[in-house]
Design a protein around this motif. Structure first.
Motif, PDB file in Angstrom:
ATOM      1  N   SER A  16       0.826  -1.202   0.000  1.00  0.00           N
ATOM      2  CA  SER A  16       0.000   0.000   0.000  1.00  0.00           C
ATOM      3  C   SER A  16       0.861   1.255   0.000  1.00  0.00           C
ATOM      4  N   ASP A  17       0.195   2.355  -0.360  1.00  0.00           N
ATOM      5  CA  ASP A  17       0.898   3.634  -0.362  1.00  0.00           C
ATOM      6  C   ASP A  17       1.354   4.002   1.039  1.00  0.00           C
ATOM      7  N   ARG A  18       0.539   3.605   2.056  1.00  0.00           N
ATOM      8  CA  ARG A  18       0.910   3.901   3.433  1.00  0.00           C
ATOM      9  C   ARG A  18       2.208   3.216   3.824  1.00  0.00           C
ATOM     10  N   ALA A  21      -1.605   5.704 -12.064  1.00  0.00           N
ATOM     11  CA  ALA A  21      -1.107   6.337 -10.838  1.00  0.00           C
ATOM     12  C   ALA A  21      -1.200   7.854 -10.932  1.00  0.00           C
ATOM     13  N   PHE A  22      -1.084   8.395 -12.137  1.00  0.00           N
ATOM     14  CA  PHE A  22      -1.207   9.843 -12.322  1.00  0.00           C
ATOM     15  C   PHE A  22      -2.666  10.274 -12.428  1.00  0.00           C
ATOM     16  N   TRP A  80      -9.225  -4.370 -13.232  1.00  0.00           N
ATOM     17  CA  TRP A  80      -8.192  -5.005 -12.408  1.00  0.00           C
ATOM     18  C   TRP A  80      -7.354  -3.942 -11.685  1.00  0.00           C
ATOM     19  N   VAL A  81      -6.847  -2.974 -12.446  1.00  0.00           N
ATOM     20  CA  VAL A  81      -5.985  -1.948 -11.851  1.00  0.00           C
ATOM     21  C   VAL A  81      -6.783  -1.095 -10.868  1.00  0.00           C
ATOM     22  N   GLY A  82      -7.980  -0.680 -11.258  1.00  0.00           N
ATOM     23  CA  GLY A  82      -8.790   0.165 -10.392  1.00  0.00           C
ATOM     24  C   GLY A  82      -9.184  -0.513  -9.098  1.00  0.00           C
ATOM     25  N   SER A  83      -9.463  -1.803  -9.161  1.00  0.00           N
ATOM     26  CA  SER A  83      -9.892  -2.507  -7.956  1.00  0.00           C
ATOM     27  C   SER A  83      -8.728  -2.804  -7.026  1.00  0.00           C
ATOM     28  N   ARG A  84      -7.525  -2.607  -7.492  1.00  0.00           N
ATOM     29  CA  ARG A  84      -6.351  -2.881  -6.664  1.00  0.00           C
ATOM     30  C   ARG A  84      -5.575  -1.618  -6.310  1.00  0.00           C
ATOM     31  N   THR A  85      -6.151  -0.475  -6.602  1.00  0.00           N
ATOM     32  CA  THR A  85      -5.456   0.775  -6.347  1.00  0.00           C
ATOM     33  C   THR A  85      -5.668   1.277  -4.935  1.00  0.00           C
ATOM     34  N   SER A  87       2.180   0.723  -9.194  1.00  0.00           N
ATOM     35  CA  SER A  87       1.032   0.745 -10.107  1.00  0.00           C
ATOM     36  C   SER A  87       1.380   0.055 -11.421  1.00  0.00           C
ATOM     37  N   SER A  88       2.601   0.232 -11.876  1.00  0.00           N
ATOM     38  CA  SER A  88       3.039  -0.445 -13.108  1.00  0.00           C
ATOM     39  C   SER A  88       3.092  -1.956 -12.915  1.00  0.00           C
ATOM     40  N   ILE A  89       3.500  -2.388 -11.739  1.00  0.00           N
ATOM     41  CA  ILE A  89       3.515  -3.832 -11.441  1.00  0.00           C
ATOM     42  C   ILE A  89       2.087  -4.375 -11.440  1.00  0.00           C
ATOM     43  N   ARG A  90       1.169  -3.628 -10.841  1.00  0.00           N
ATOM     44  CA  ARG A  90      -0.247  -4.027 -10.904  1.00  0.00           C
ATOM     45  C   ARG A  90      -0.711  -4.064 -12.350  1.00  0.00           C
TER      46      ARG A  90
END
Length: 184
Positions: free
Chosen positions: A2-4, A100-101, A164-169, A31-34
Motif C-alpha cells: 500500500s501507499d501507506r 497512478a497519475f 483489475w488496476v482500479g480494484s487494486r489501487t 502501479s506499473s507492477i499491478r
C-alpha cells in the motif's frame, strides 16, 4: 504494497518535497507492477473473447511472419499468441503507471476510474493497432465487420485492464474500507 507502507519506508528527509517525489515514484512503480498483472489477465480475457468470434489468431503472427520469419502467419500460431501476450502485458504496465497519475481526481471511485480510463486506453490501443500496425506495418485492411470485432476485443481488454488496476489501487490494504455487511 500500500501507499501507506511505502510512505512509512521513506527515510526521514529534511525536504518534504523530496519525500513526496520519492513516494510518488514508488507509487508509479507499484502501479506499473499491478498493470503487468492486469495486462496478463486482460490479454487472456481479450483472447478468449476474440478467438471464437473472429476464428483467427491475433495479427501478431502476421508481424512475426513478415519481419522475423520466412513463412505464412498460419505457421506461427504459438509465437503469435506469445507476442500478443507480451504486447498486452507491456501495455498493461504502461496503463498501470499512467493510472497512478490519473488518481488525483477522487470524485469517483478507483474502480469506476479504472473502467472509464481502461475503456479509453483500450480504444486508443485499438486505433493505434488498426491504423498503424495493421494498415501501415502489415498492409492489412480489415473489413467492416472484422474491424468492429477488432475494436470490441480491445474494448474488452481495456475494461478488464481498468477493472483489475482500479480494484487494486485503493482499499486493498484496508478491506474494512468497503464496509461489507457480513450478514449478506
Amino acid at each position: 504494497m500500500s501507499d501507506r507502507s511505502i510512505q512509512s519506508r521513506l527515510l526521514p528527509s529534511t525536504d518534504e518535497g523530496e519525500a513526496i517525489d520519492r513516494s510518488r515514484r514508488e507509487h508509479v512503480v507499484y502501479s506499473s507492477i499491478r498493470g503487468l498483472q492486469a495486462g496478463f489477465v486482460a490479454t487472456l480475457i481479450m483472447t478468449a473473447f476474440r478467438l471464437p468470434i473472429m476464428r483467427s489468431l491475433p495479427p501478431s503472427a502476421n508481424f512475426w511472419a513478415r519481419y522475423v520469419g520466412d513463412g505464412d502467419a498460419d505457421e506461427y500460431p504459438g509465437i503469435g499468441l506469445l507476442l500478443h501476450l507480451i504486447y498486452g502485458i507491456s501495455a498493461g504496465a504502461v496503463f498501470g503507471g499512467l493510472f497512478a497519475f490519473w488518481d488525483a481526481e477522487r470524485s469517483i471511485e478507483a474502480e469506476q476510474r479504472g473502467l472509464v480510463w481502461g475503456s479509453v486506453y483500450g480504444m486508443a490501443l485499438s486505433a493505434f493497432g488498426s491504423q498503424f500496425m495493421l494498415k501501415e506495418l502489415l498492409e492489412i485492411e480489415l473489413e467492416a465487420d472484422e474491424l468492429a470485432l477488432f475494436h470490441a476485443g480491445h474494448l474488452v481488454y481495456g475494461l478488464a485492464l481498468g477493472a483489475w488496476v482500479g480494484s487494486r489501487t485503493e482499499g486493498v490494504s484496508d478491506p474494512e474500507e468497503y464496509d461489507y455487511d457480513e450478514e449478506n
